[in-house]
Design an enzyme around this catalytic site. Structure first.
Site, mmCIF file in Angstrom:
data_model
loop_
_atom_site.group_PDB
_atom_site.id
_atom_site.type_symbol
_atom_site.label_atom_id
_atom_site.label_comp_id
_atom_site.label_asym_id
_atom_site.label_seq_id
_atom_site.Cartn_x
_atom_site.Cartn_y
_atom_site.Cartn_z
ATOM 1 C CB SER A 21 -0.894 0.003 1.244
ATOM 2 O OG SER A 21 -1.552 1.246 1.398
ATOM 3 C CE1 TYR A 29 -4.716 -1.857 4.933
ATOM 4 C CE2 TYR A 29 -3.706 0.283 4.524
ATOM 5 C CZ TYR A 29 -4.248 -0.890 4.051
ATOM 6 O OH TYR A 29 -4.324 -1.108 2.702
#
Length: 679
Positions: free
Chosen positions: A556, A569
């Site tokens: 990501s 996250y």
């Protein structure tokens, strides 16, 4: 009910015959019909032949798969036939007999159908018929089984002369309904389509009954102690352990996809004392050995032998097989023979475990296995009433390295970029994972759809095309046993794994003070630990294969960008990002490349955003959830929204061949987020 056209009647008969594997093998055999139509040029009645074209399958045949030829021109070819030494030239002549435009290319068996004096002809490869055709005293057995209702034709390679032979036999035996073709199969005929079909089935079923009633109970001999089938769970576990090794050996010359079979028929054959001598004789029907090669590789260790011992012995036997195949080629090759296509086995038999078969794709590998089961049935039948005596090695070579077969191979389209590759994608039941799986399959890969949601995984696999293209496995990537089971499933389904995409993930958007220990653990278990477990299990299989491979992490933008309320996250994604670097450094010596993709703002079609993450992030940025994608797009340099297909394209770019020298790379797919530029 309106009368069917000859072509429609032929297709219906073909489909009915091809639907039952007792009648013929996949893509094997051919059927025909003759009839009269008005020639649109001359307005005169013209006799035509409709015949299944080259490469078609009877069970799925349509009218577009028929070749249509003028009978007068086809029969006139007899007058210019140059003899058996030049009969291959007649195949090109068939093109000058075609009627109209379109249709399939005429096959080598076209002469058989055109020259036999019957309105309808079936040429089939039933196991029962080939059993008689390959028995040492097949001609006498045919007489015993059928009397004068079915005649015998000595072995001859398919072609124009065989058509002349069968036509002559029919003319000399007006009472006959068909023939047994030595070493090959059967041909039947009739004046109506229904009569032809009935005659074909009569020959097949009569031969079945004859073999069942007259045959011995133990045609393969006694069970060899130690070669009995292992219990199913143990058998499957051993197959999964061996499959990557066997696939690697079978891919020495050209990468192959694998198929595993442990049917009762296979396991019984592998347990018996005649396994080695019969396997050494190879198959006989041309359709069989063109797909199974001249003979299989047979392991000579007992079923309970340790995996390490089996692997070591397989490597020795494989080296011997390659040397023997080279010698076989050298014994029979002429100066104008096509070059040797590869010396690896297409069939590998492991007593107590089962059969591994290989091909350029899953369907080819599966069909090769099915054909060898046909051959086992043929051997059983022949041995039960006589002894199995296939066509000799020189004849097999003439067909395997037939220039007409070589020309057919040259006409095949170039393989897709990922043809022969096996991919495992985690979290592939929806969103980015689904898009990646669909793209890899579209580029030629076989794909294992791994997801916690079994129904979603099944739906994606079915949408891609079913078990010859994709299989579904239920996998919790936080569970090491479940991960190993997923990799084992890839090994049993396709022979191993070449390309792994670590995509499974979830997102929890909370500030530091709101993040619970459980939030932290869940994020890291799924993405950091899960990626580690999947990469570890996949790398073990890739190393065993010896074919290199690709591992791709869907990380990501958040692995390098510090955003608000995103601690668990972002930290898990950073862990994944560094795994890419660490594994690239470690696995490079095995030819395994490890790379990553860093997406951002994939809202539409994303499973993560649909699961609550979208609402949480929208609240953080103070925008309506339905406008989140547009919001993310506006903060990028390109002002474009990122979709799952864009991430899938990046995965393909990394694995499709153009970046073959690249490892340890992260590709941003974020439409341009300057703060996330890699430094």
């Amino acid at each position: 009910m309106p009368e069917q056209s000859p072509a429609a009647e032929l297709v219906a008969r073909s489909n009915a015959l091809g639907a039952d594997p007792r009648n013929t093998n996949f893509a094997g055999g051919n059927t025909s019909a003759k009839g009269s139509v008005v020639d649109p040029v001359t307005a005169a009645p013209t006799e035509l032949l409709w015949v299944k074209g080259s490469g078609g399958d009877l069970g799925t045949l349509t009218e577009s798969g028929l070749a249509v030829l003028r009978l007068d021109r086809l029969r006139t070819l007899v007058e210019v036939y140059p003899g058996v030494e030049r009969e291959d030239e007649m195949v090109a002549a068939f093109d000058y007999c075609l009627h109209g435009r379109g249709g399939a290319a005429p096959s080598i068996d076209t002469a058989m159908h055109g020259l036999v004096d019957a309105a309808h002809v079936d040429h089939l490869h039933p196991d029962s018929g080939i059993a008689l055709a390959t028995a040492a005293d097949g001609e006498a057995l045919t007489k015993e089984c059928f009397g004068d209702r079915v005649a015998w034709v000595d072995w001859r390679r398919p072609g124009f002369q065989l058509g002349l032979d069968i036509a002559a036999v029919k003319a000399a035996n007006p009472q006959a309904i068909g023939v047994i073709l030595g070493g090959h199969g059967i041909t039947a005929w009739g004046q109506t389509s229904e009569e032809c079909r009935a005659n074909s089935l009569d020959i097949i079923r009569t031969a079945e009954r004859f073999l069942a009633e007259r045959g011995s109970a133990e045609p393969f001999g006694a069970v060899v102690p130690g070669n009995e089938p292992l219990p199913e769970a143990e058998r499957r576990a051993k197959a999964a352990a061996l499959a990557p090794v066997v696939r690697g050996l079978a891919s020495t010359d050209l990468r192959q996809v694998g198929h595993f079979t442990d049917s009762d028929a296979v396991l019984e054959f592998l347990s018996r004392e005649k396994l080695a001598p019969l396997a050494a004789l190879g198959t006989s029907c041309p359709d069989h050995f063109l797909r199974t090669k001249v003979r299989p590789l047979v392991l000579d260790l007992p079923a309970a032998a340790p995996v390490a011992d089996v692997v070591a012995r397989l490597r020795e036997l494989h080296a011997d097989y390659r040397a023997e195949y080279r010698a076989y080629y050298d014994r029979h090759a002429a100066p104008d023979s096509p070059p040797m296509r590869g010396a690896d086995p297409a069939i590998v038999l492991v007593p107590g475990v089962g059969m591994f078969s290989f091909g350029k794709d899953k369907q080819t590998a599966r069909v090769a296995g099915e054909f060898y089961v046909n051959a086992v049935n043929v051997m059983r039948g022949a041995e039960s009433v006589s002894s199995y005596a296939p066509i000799d090695e020189a004849e097999k070579f003439r067909i395997e390295y037939w220039e007409l077969e070589e020309a057919k191979l040259r006409r095949m389209p170039a393989p897709a970029p990922l043809a022969g590759r096996v991919a495992l994608v985690t979290g592939a039941g929806s969103g980015i994972g689904r898009a990646i799986a669909e793209r890899l399959a579209a580029e030629g890969a076989c794909v294992v759809i791994a997801d916690l949601d079994a129904a979603a995984a099944e739906g994606v696999a079915e949408g891609i095309g079913g078990p010859d293209k994709a299989v579904a496995v239920t996998a919790d990537v936080t569970d090491a046993e479940a991960v190993r089971a997923a990799v084992d499933a890839a090994a049993v389904a396709f022979g191993g794994v070449d390309l792994v995409v670590n995509n499974a993930g979830l997102s929890i958007s909370k500030s530091l003070l709101e993040t619970t220990e459980r939030d932290w653990d869940v994020q890291h278990d799924v993405m950091a630990k899960g990626s580690f477990l999947v990469s570890q299990a996949a790398a073990r299989a890739m190393v065993a294969q010896g074919l290199g491979g690709d591992i791709v992490y869907i990380s990501s933008k958040n692995s390098v960008f510090a955003g608000p309320n995103n601690l668990a996250y972002g930290a898990a994604k950073a862990d994944q990002a560094h795994q890419v670097r660490l594994l690239a450094a470690e696995l490079g010596e095995h030819g395994i490349r490890v790379n990553g993709v860093n997406p951002d703002g994939v809202v539409r079609g994303s499973g993560i955003f649909a699961g609550g993450w979208g609402a949480q992030r929208a609240a953080v940025y103070g925008v309506p959830e339905e406008e989140l994608g547009a919001f993310y797009a506006q903060r990028t340099l390109l002002k474009r929204e990122v979709l799952p297909d864009h991430v899938a394209a990046a995965v393909f770019a990394l694995t499709g061949g153009d970046l073959s020298q690249t490892t340890g790379l992260h590709i941003p797919v974020d439409a341009g987020v300057a703060a996330a530029f890699l430094r």
